[in-house]
Design a protein around this motif. Structure first.
Motif, PDB file in Angstrom:
ATOM      1  N   MET A 312      -6.952   3.173   7.834  1.00 20.33           N
ATOM      2  CA  MET A 312      -8.018   3.290   6.943  1.00 20.33           C
ATOM      3  C   MET A 312      -8.092   4.499   6.087  1.00 20.33           C
ATOM      4  O   MET A 312      -8.021   4.537   4.575  1.00 20.33           O
ATOM      5  N   VAL A 313      -8.016   5.787   6.720  1.00 22.69           N
ATOM      6  CA  VAL A 313      -8.096   7.040   5.935  1.00 22.69           C
ATOM      7  C   VAL A 313      -7.038   7.403   5.189  1.00 22.69           C
ATOM      8  O   VAL A 313      -6.980   7.822   4.017  1.00 22.69           O
ATOM      9  N   LEU A 317      -6.720   7.931   1.343  1.00 26.01           N
ATOM     10  CA  LEU A 317      -6.254   9.124   0.832  1.00 26.01           C
ATOM     11  C   LEU A 317      -5.276   9.089  -0.221  1.00 26.01           C
ATOM     12  O   LEU A 317      -5.184   9.601  -1.316  1.00 26.01           O
ATOM     13  N   ARG A 318      -4.196   8.073  -0.231  1.00 23.03           N
ATOM     14  CA  ARG A 318      -3.127   7.972  -0.962  1.00 23.03           C
ATOM     15  C   ARG A 318      -3.656   7.466  -2.319  1.00 23.03           C
ATOM     16  O   ARG A 318      -3.371   7.587  -3.461  1.00 23.03           O
ATOM     17  N   GLY A 319      -4.479   6.254  -2.045  1.00 17.92           N
ATOM     18  CA  GLY A 319      -5.247   5.781  -3.008  1.00 17.92           C
ATOM     19  C   GLY A 319      -5.913   6.725  -4.031  1.00 17.92           C
ATOM     20  O   GLY A 319      -5.486   6.797  -5.406  1.00 17.92           O
ATOM     21  N   GLY A 324      -5.306  10.513  -9.086  1.00 16.42           N
ATOM     22  CA  GLY A 324      -5.681  11.954  -9.666  1.00 16.42           C
ATOM     23  C   GLY A 324      -7.047  12.673  -9.226  1.00 16.42           C
ATOM     24  O   GLY A 324      -7.305  13.670 -10.009  1.00 16.42           O
ATOM     25  N   ILE A 325      -7.638  11.982  -8.281  1.00 18.59           N
ATOM     26  CA  ILE A 325      -8.869  12.796  -7.779  1.00 18.59           C
ATOM     27  C   ILE A 325      -8.490  13.888  -7.057  1.00 18.59           C
ATOM     28  O   ILE A 325      -7.545  14.314  -6.306  1.00 18.59           O
ATOM     29  N   GLU A 326      -9.246  15.187  -7.282  1.00 17.02           N
ATOM     30  CA  GLU A 326      -9.028  16.535  -6.950  1.00 17.02           C
ATOM     31  C   GLU A 326      -9.173  16.641  -5.411  1.00 17.02           C
ATOM     32  O   GLU A 326     -10.322  15.780  -4.919  1.00 17.02           O
ATOM     33  N   PRO A 327      -8.700  17.450  -4.606  1.00 15.81           N
ATOM     34  CA  PRO A 327      -8.685  17.637  -3.066  1.00 15.81           C
ATOM     35  C   PRO A 327     -10.269  17.746  -2.672  1.00 15.81           C
ATOM     36  O   PRO A 327     -10.628  16.946  -1.925  1.00 15.81           O
ATOM     37  N   GLY A 328     -10.872  18.522  -3.595  1.00 11.92           N
ATOM     38  CA  GLY A 328     -12.564  18.879  -3.109  1.00 11.92           C
ATOM     39  C   GLY A 328     -13.328  17.456  -3.117  1.00 11.92           C
ATOM     40  O   GLY A 328     -14.169  17.035  -2.093  1.00 11.92           O
TER      41      GLY A 328
END
Length: 473
Positions: A312-313, A317-319, A324-328
């Motif tokens: 699930m994680v 994470l990949r999606g 384009g979602i930033e790491p934070g």
């Protein structure tokens, strides 16, 4: 066998001694063969449930053959009244087989017309009573049973005397020394010429050791089945985890081979107990905008639950990274996902986004060891931005930091199983001491190989992952 004194049919004649002698010889020879198989099995690994089950079966077979040997010996000797007071030398040679246990079978007869009771010598031994002492009447017999078994004996005797039913059942007696013995009793009523019950005969057998051997066989069989079930489940867990976690272990060169491209390699180091499939994971992928995602993490738990949460994680994470979602911000979404899932879990994670065109590393962490940066033969730990464990709190903000990378830099991401001192792991300073090795390495795979050679033999209580990314020139 009914007594010839009270039965309305003639007593059967004992079999010929030669035939019984042949049976005794064959039974003892078979016992020796089975015992030899058991000894050979005992050489096997004590921790092997299959070997324990086989030894238990051999022990049970030996118990049965010991019983058979005693039964045949009594059959040869005939009824107690027919046995000679002094046995000749040949009879002594036909005594119990070596290693056999004391007599376990005795007989009794209760005469209802005269109140006489007749016990065989073996029955005195079974009940732990001195030979020649008064045998127990049917009224006194329940007094030596455990209270919970007395109704069972009463029902058996009543059914035999009143309804003419044969007896067949087990009960437990308490010996004079307070030991408990399990007996199996069979018997029938003896009818007079008018069809009325005149007596009752019974054969009682001590089956305590036999029942214990059967229980041992059952326990070892169940243990073997559990081991097979657990082994199958662990196999399925490993397959599931390998499906969820990238299978590559060597160098992974991303499709766009341009100046500054990343050379990536990763490796999983199992715990000392390789059967415990943990929640350590890593991932790397090139994103649509040309940047590269690097991530490692560790979820709590082992086995299928951890693997399910891991899938699930990684999917989330990949999606989010592709979107384009930033790491934070990505860490905040993962935290919400774990906190609100059907099976809440805790986990640590490290998410990095590398732009090889500018050399900029953007990263965030959630209670995870910070990346190690190696440059010009030295290594240092990057100062971590704030971030708590995933799933530990609601609506938590995760800080993000940026670092500029240079050609030839080596970035190492790892899970805490590699650095936990209590697990005899590496320790952060020992990881930083790998700087000279990384400086000489030709590619990321050689760097990972050096980590595996240095720390792969450590007896970790937890598994670990390491991922190395080298900035191309």
């Amino acid at each position: 066998m009914p007594s010839h004194l009270f039965a309305d049919r003639p007593a059967p004649q004992p079999p010929a001694h030669d035939a019984v002698d042949a049976l005794i010889h064959r039974a003892r020879r078979l016992r020796g063969d089975v015992d030899a198989v058991g000894r050979n099995t005992a050489v096997a690994d004590e921790d092997d449930p299959q070997a324990r089950w086989q030894r238990a079966l051999c022990d049970l077979a030996v118990q049965h053959l010991d019983n058979l040997d005693q039964h045949l010996g009594q059959l040869k000797a005939g009824l107690p009244a027919q046995r000679p007071a002094v046995r000749d030398d040949h009879a002594a040679e036909d005594g119990p087989a070596a290693g056999s246990t004391p007599h376990r079978v005795g007989s009794a007869e209760w005469n209802l017309l005269t109140d006489e009771v007749s016990w065989s010598d073996e029955l005195y031994e079974i009940f732990g009573r001195p030979p020649g002492s008064p045998p127990l009447s049917l009224d006194d017999l329940p007094s030596v049973l455990l209270p919970g078994d007395q109704p069972k004996l009463t029902s058996m005797v009543t059914g035999c005397l009143v309804d003419g039913q044969p007896m067949d059942g087990e009960f437990r007696i308490v010996l004079p020394d307070s030991q408990v013995r399990t007996l199996h009793m069979t018997g029938e009523p003896v009818l007079d010429s008018e069809g009325c019950t005149a007596a009752m005969w019974a054969v009682l057998r001590d089956v305590g050791e036999l029942r214990r051997s059967e229980e041992t066989v059952d326990r070892n069989r169940d243990s073997t089945r559990r081991e097979e079930h657990v082994g199958g489940a662990e196999s399925r867990t490993v397959v599931a985890q390998e499906t969820a976690v990238p299978s590559w272990r060597g160098s992974l060169r991303l499709p766009r081979q341009r100046v500054g491209a990343l050379d990536i390699a990763a490796h999983h180091l199992p715990s000392v107990d390789g059967s415990l499939t943990g929640g350590d994971w890593y991932d790397a992928m090139e994103l649509p905008d040309g940047r590269t995602l690097l991530a490692v993490g560790d979820l709590t738990g082992h086995g299928l639950p951890a693997t399910s949460a891991l899938a699930m994680v990684l999917g989330a994470l990949r999606g989010m990274a592709v979107a384009g979602i930033e790491p934070g911000a990505l860490m905040g979404h993962l935290d919400h996902l774990l906190e609100t899932s059907m099976r809440p879990a805790l986990g640590s994670a490290l998410c990095c986004r590398v732009d090889t065109a500018t050399g900029m590393l953007s990263w965030a962490q959630a209670g995870h060891p910070a990346p190690l940066l190696f440059r010009d033969g030295t290594g240092r730990r990057l100062p971590p931005p704030d971030g708590v464990l995933l799933g530990a709190a609601s609506q938590v903000a995760y800080e993000q930091d940026e670092v500029r990378l240079l050609p030839g830099d080596v970035l190492m991401l790892h899970t805490d199983g590699l650095t936990r001192r209590g697990d005899r792991g590496a320790g952060p300073e020992r990881l930083l001491a790998l700087a000279p090795l990384f400086a000489r390495a030709r590619d990321a795979q050689e760097c990972v190989r050096g980590v595996a050679e240095e720390f792969g033999g450590a007896e970790r209580l937890d598994d670990a992952c390491v991922l190395v990314a080298r900035i191309g020139a």
